[in-house]
Scaffold this active site. Sequence first.
Site, mmCIF file in Angstrom:
data_model
loop_
_atom_site.group_PDB
_atom_site.id
_atom_site.type_symbol
_atom_site.label_atom_id
_atom_site.label_comp_id
_atom_site.label_asym_id
_atom_site.label_seq_id
_atom_site.Cartn_x
_atom_site.Cartn_y
_atom_site.Cartn_z
ATOM 1 N N GLY A 78 0.840 -1.256 0.002
ATOM 2 C CA GLY A 78 0.013 -0.036 -0.095
ATOM 3 C C GLY A 78 0.664 1.347 0.187
ATOM 4 N N SER A 118 -7.470 -0.547 6.998
ATOM 5 C CA SER A 118 -7.077 0.477 8.051
ATOM 6 C C SER A 118 -8.199 1.035 8.646
ATOM 7 C CB SER A 118 -6.551 1.501 7.107
ATOM 8 O OG SER A 118 -6.249 2.703 7.887
ATOM 9 N N TYR A 158 -6.473 8.378 0.070
ATOM 10 C CA TYR A 158 -6.183 7.263 1.157
ATOM 11 C C TYR A 158 -7.224 6.577 1.679
ATOM 12 C CZ TYR A 158 -3.627 4.321 4.567
ATOM 13 O OH TYR A 158 -3.296 3.387 5.108
HETATM 14 P P1 NAI Z 1 5.556 0.119 4.050
HETATM 15 O O1 NAI Z 1 5.679 1.414 3.197
HETATM 16 O O2 NAI Z 1 6.403 -0.090 5.077
HETATM 17 O O3 NAI Z 1 5.309 -1.044 3.125
HETATM 18 C C1 NAI Z 1 4.600 -1.108 2.019
HETATM 19 C C2 NAI Z 1 5.113 -2.006 0.992
HETATM 20 O O4 NAI Z 1 4.094 -1.952 -0.241
HETATM 21 C C3 NAI Z 1 6.602 -1.815 0.676
HETATM 22 O O5 NAI Z 1 7.334 -2.797 0.602
HETATM 23 C C4 NAI Z 1 6.508 -1.060 -0.777
HETATM 24 O O6 NAI Z 1 7.483 -1.308 -1.665
HETATM 25 C C5 NAI Z 1 4.931 -1.883 -1.354
HETATM 26 N N1 NAI Z 1 4.336 -1.305 -2.628
HETATM 27 C C6 NAI Z 1 4.222 0.161 -2.456
HETATM 28 N N2 NAI Z 1 3.688 0.403 -3.635
HETATM 29 C C7 NAI Z 1 3.875 -0.840 -4.416
HETATM 30 C C8 NAI Z 1 3.605 -1.042 -5.778
HETATM 31 N N3 NAI Z 1 3.071 -0.095 -6.775
HETATM 32 N N4 NAI Z 1 3.750 -2.326 -6.222
HETATM 33 C C9 NAI Z 1 4.094 -3.107 -5.142
HETATM 34 N N5 NAI Z 1 4.651 -2.995 -4.103
HETATM 35 C C10 NAI Z 1 4.276 -1.637 -3.585
HETATM 36 O O7 NAI Z 1 4.113 0.330 4.711
HETATM 37 P P2 NAI Z 1 3.236 -0.632 5.948
HETATM 38 O O8 NAI Z 1 2.913 0.498 6.799
HETATM 39 O O9 NAI Z 1 3.930 -1.568 5.985
HETATM 40 O O10 NAI Z 1 1.970 -0.978 5.085
HETATM 41 C C11 NAI Z 1 1.516 -2.006 4.729
HETATM 42 C C12 NAI Z 1 -0.073 -1.892 4.449
HETATM 43 O O11 NAI Z 1 -0.730 -1.372 5.709
HETATM 44 C C13 NAI Z 1 -0.488 -0.671 3.538
HETATM 45 O O12 NAI Z 1 -1.447 -1.157 2.762
HETATM 46 C C14 NAI Z 1 -0.808 0.554 4.492
HETATM 47 O O13 NAI Z 1 -1.864 1.158 3.777
HETATM 48 C C15 NAI Z 1 -1.594 -0.169 5.561
HETATM 49 N N6 NAI Z 1 -1.656 0.333 6.866
HETATM 50 C C16 NAI Z 1 -0.528 1.137 7.556
HETATM 51 C C17 NAI Z 1 -0.578 1.657 8.610
HETATM 52 C C18 NAI Z 1 0.515 2.551 9.318
HETATM 53 O O14 NAI Z 1 0.275 3.178 10.371
HETATM 54 N N7 NAI Z 1 1.716 2.061 8.650
HETATM 55 C C19 NAI Z 1 -2.016 1.739 9.311
HETATM 56 C C20 NAI Z 1 -2.999 0.942 8.524
HETATM 57 C C21 NAI Z 1 -2.936 0.305 7.529
#
Ligand code: NAI
Length: 261
Positions: A78, A118, A158
Site C-alpha cells: 500500500g 485500515s 487514502y
Molecule cells: P511500508 O511502506 O513499510 O510497506 C509497504 C510495501 O508496499 C513496501 O514494501 C512497498 O515497496 C510496497 N509497495 C508500495 N507500492 C507498491 C507497488 N506499486 N507495487 C508493489 N509493491 C508496492 O508500509 P506499511 O505501513 O507496512 O503498510 C502496509 C499496509 O498497511 C498498507 O496497505 C498500508 O496502507 C496499511 N496500513 C498501514 C498503517 C500504518 O500506520 N503504517 C496503518 C493502517 C494500514
Amino acid sequence: MSLEGKTILITGAASGIGAACAATVREQGAYVIAVDRNEPREVLFDQFIRADLSQNDSIDSVAGQIGRRLDALCNIAGLPPTRGRTPVLQVNFIGLRQLTLNLLPVLNDRASIVNLASLTGFGWADQIDQVRALLAVDSLEDVDAFCEQHGVDDARAYFLSKEALVAWTLQMRWKWRDRGIRMNSVSPGPVETPIHQDFLQTLGKRAEEDMLLVERAGRPDDVAPLVAFLCGDGSRWLRGVNIPCDGGMAANILCQSSGLL
Ligand code: NAI
C-alpha cells in the site's frame, strides 16, 4: 494451528507489516511467495516476484510466475496519502483487486484472502456513494478521471482506498463460496513503519489527537499474528469480516459516536 504445507503469497513483503507477515507465516511453516516492487532485504521468502501494482503488465505477469497453487493471498502492499491520489487508489484498491481476481485460478479450494485495510476505512458506510463509484471503476487507467470527477484529493484518496477495500471485503463474503474461498480484512490503527510519518504529515492535528488515545503506536508484529491466523484453517468460519487491530481505537470511535462512552 500450524501453516505447515501451505503456500502463501504476500504483497508488500519488502517492508513494514508485509515483511512481518512474511516472517510470521514462514516461522509457522508456510512457503512464502513475496511480491513487491522492491526486493526484500532480508530473506523472509522462498520465492520473490518483482511487480508494480500500479501497472497492468506487471500485475498480469504475476500469476504466470507462480509455480504452485496458493492456500492464502495476503494483500498488504500500500501507499500513503503523500504519494498522490492516483497511485494511492491504484495500488491500494484497483491494482489489489485486479491482482486478486487474476490469482483466483491458482488459488486452492478453501483458500483464504486477507486484505490489509485500515482504521481509515472504518467510515465506508457513511461514504457509500463515493465507495460505490470507486467499486465501479474497472481499470487502472480510469482512476485519474475518477479523482477529477469526484473531487478526490490526496488525503481523501487514502481514506477512500481503504473504505472501498473494507466494503469490497464484505461484498465478497460469499462470492467464491462454491470453492470455499473466503475473504477478510484487517484494519490497523497507526503502525510504526516507514510510512507512519507520511500519515502524521497528512492527517496533522487529527493524527496527534488519535495518538494520545492509545499508549503507543502499533508495531508490525502486533498485526502479523492476526494475518497469520486469518491465513490458517482455524479461521475457516470467518467470511467477509473486517477486524480492527488498533489497541481499541475502533471501539473508542463506536463508543463515542453511540454515546456509550
Ligand atoms: P511500508 O511502506 O513499510 O510497506 C509497504 C510495501 O508496499 C513496501 O514494501 C512497498 O515497496 C510496497 N509497495 C508500495 N507500492 C507498491 C507497488 N506499486 N507495487 C508493489 N509493491 C508496492 O508500509 P506499511 O505501513 O507496512 O503498510 C502496509 C499496509 O498497511 C498498507 O496497505 C498500508 O496502507 C496499511 N496500513 C498501514 C498503517 C500504518 O500506520 N503504517 C496503518 C493502517 C494500514
